[in-house]
Design a protein around this motif. Sequence first.
Motif, PDB file in Angstrom:
ATOM      1  N   GLY A  79      37.627  30.833  47.697  1.00 60.43           N
ATOM      2  CA  GLY A  79      36.637  31.331  46.749  1.00 60.43           C
ATOM      3  C   GLY A  79      36.732  30.674  45.379  1.00 60.43           C
ATOM      4  O   GLY A  79      35.716  30.413  44.732  1.00 60.43           O
ATOM      5  N   ARG A 182      42.616  42.489  51.925  1.00 57.47           N
ATOM      6  CA  ARG A 182      43.177  41.281  51.326  1.00 57.47           C
ATOM      7  C   ARG A 182      44.704  41.343  51.170  1.00 57.47           C
ATOM      8  O   ARG A 182      45.387  40.336  51.286  1.00 57.47           O
ATOM      9  CB  ARG A 182      42.521  41.046  49.960  1.00 57.47           C
ATOM     10  CG  ARG A 182      42.927  39.762  49.313  1.00 57.47           C
ATOM     11  CD  ARG A 182      42.214  39.549  48.000  1.00 57.47           C
ATOM     12  NE  ARG A 182      40.915  38.919  48.205  1.00 57.47           N
ATOM     13  CZ  ARG A 182      39.815  39.255  47.547  1.00 57.47           C
ATOM     14  NH1 ARG A 182      39.846  40.204  46.657  1.00 57.47           N
ATOM     15  NH2 ARG A 182      38.696  38.609  47.776  1.00 57.47           N
ATOM     16  N   ARG A 188      44.068  39.501  57.405  1.00 64.63           N
ATOM     17  CA  ARG A 188      42.871  40.306  57.154  1.00 64.63           C
ATOM     18  C   ARG A 188      41.755  39.961  58.137  1.00 64.63           C
ATOM     19  O   ARG A 188      40.975  40.821  58.537  1.00 64.63           O
ATOM     20  CB  ARG A 188      42.404  40.128  55.703  1.00 64.63           C
ATOM     21  CG  ARG A 188      41.482  38.953  55.463  1.00 64.63           C
ATOM     22  CD  ARG A 188      41.023  38.850  54.019  1.00 64.63           C
ATOM     23  NE  ARG A 188      39.628  38.445  53.945  1.00 64.63           N
ATOM     24  CZ  ARG A 188      39.108  37.773  52.914  1.00 64.63           C
ATOM     25  NH1 ARG A 188      39.859  37.448  51.881  1.00 64.63           N
ATOM     26  NH2 ARG A 188      37.838  37.449  52.913  1.00 64.63           N
ATOM     27  N   GLU A 383      31.993  33.444  50.661  1.00 61.66           N
ATOM     28  CA  GLU A 383      31.438  34.303  49.607  1.00 61.66           C
ATOM     29  C   GLU A 383      30.029  34.731  50.017  1.00 61.66           C
ATOM     30  O   GLU A 383      29.240  33.892  50.459  1.00 61.66           O
ATOM     31  CB  GLU A 383      31.353  33.541  48.281  1.00 61.66           C
ATOM     32  CG  GLU A 383      32.672  32.910  47.824  1.00 61.66           C
ATOM     33  CD  GLU A 383      33.701  33.952  47.406  1.00 61.66           C
ATOM     34  OE1 GLU A 383      33.354  34.851  46.633  1.00 61.66           O
ATOM     35  OE2 GLU A 383      34.851  33.865  47.883  1.00 61.66           O
TER      36      GLU A 383
HETATM   37 MG    MG Z   1      37.847  34.463  49.258  1.00 60.95          MG
END
Ligand code: MG
Length: 404
Positions: A79, A182, A188, A383
Amino acid sequence: DGVLYSEVRRPCRVMLLVNPHSGKGQALSLFTGHVQRMLTEAGVPHTVVITERQNHARELAREADLSQWDALVIMSGDGLLFEVVNGLMEREDWESAIQTPLGILPGGSGNALAASIHYYSGSQPVSSEELLVSCGFLLCKGLVSRLDLVSVNMASSQRLFSFLSLAWGFVADVDIESEKYRHVGAARFTVGTLVRLASLRVYQGRLAYLPVDEPPSRAEVSPPLPASAFCSSLLCRPSKASSHQNTFHNSCNSNNAGKARRVDGPTPAPRGPADSLLAPLEQPVPGDWTVVAEEDFVLMLAMYQAHLGEDMLAAPGSAPDDGLIHLFYVKAGISRTALLRIFLAMEKGAHLATGCPYLVYVKVRALRLEPLSPKGVITVDGEAVDYGPVQAQVHGGLARLVSG
Ligand code: MG
Ligand code: ADP
């Protein structure tokens, strides 16, 4: 295998962006514990900047005086690099800005590019701290390759640049739903996959793509640059190299690394090369495109790097600059067991070998997705982006990557 690598001197004057909240929230201690001394011993001067909020890295990349930096490296998940790439592409000087070598150290929960870089280096698969040490080592080596970027266009006429993936359906849902896990790190996605499997659903949409019969020739993808072109962007100034001083800035005095003006209001439109393969979204796709007959899907996943996650080798045949979008889709009708088998096999990149008739893989240069389900999730590099019609085309070797 045709990947253009060029031996260069060590990158120096590295801006290292650390996201203190990525992954399990340990990126900074992982960096100081595993990588910092390695960089110091290798003589790679670096300035650590702790990101303070979402879009901070994007603003830094947009505003930085790039003549000061030989590489921008992030220690976070994918990200944060997505922010840096788009910050660079929003600059007036995007064409030279995006040539800044980019690096990544796995500090997040989604470390797909870091895992891909390790994979490209030909080493045995590793995870967690071992992956971090491997990527730190590759950063010290300082080899640079070209990196494909994909231009993603939304109905809102918003345009984004993506280095990893475009996903819809199952994978996109897992990506976003698993954000709340997370704290368990890369696991995850396993948790998220199992949860989503229990409530497996079908997603309606239209998918079309421009197929590639054969991988485009190197000249079509990205003309090779003479090695000196790489060197000049990474060349260590002798005075700096001999008196390298690692500067460490904590969050209290981190802002000398780029005139970090807080930019409020709308994000500037990204610039970048024209998307010559795309017709306007409101018009039909060009005649040489393939329109997928099915309109019921479980997932669509467009990958341009090898890994979707640390232990998800989605596109084993991918190279950083092959100029290809590796498009996968799974048609509706697949059983939970068969879908689970695909995800389990993906750990070793063996999902295509399962021979599942619902899984389709095709190499493309552009694609269009028009979701028909009223609600859903589309992700770019993990995202979430605006849900709606979207189309994308690859720009071979537009960026540069510090890789193995
Ligand atoms: Mg990320
Ligand atoms: P992960 O893989 O754990 O999701 P990412 O690199 O994807 O790690 O980071 C997640 C998000 O954290 C990014 O979208 C980034 O904008 C945001 N972020 C960066 N710095 C901060 C901060 N100081 N506080 C909160 N969020 C941040």
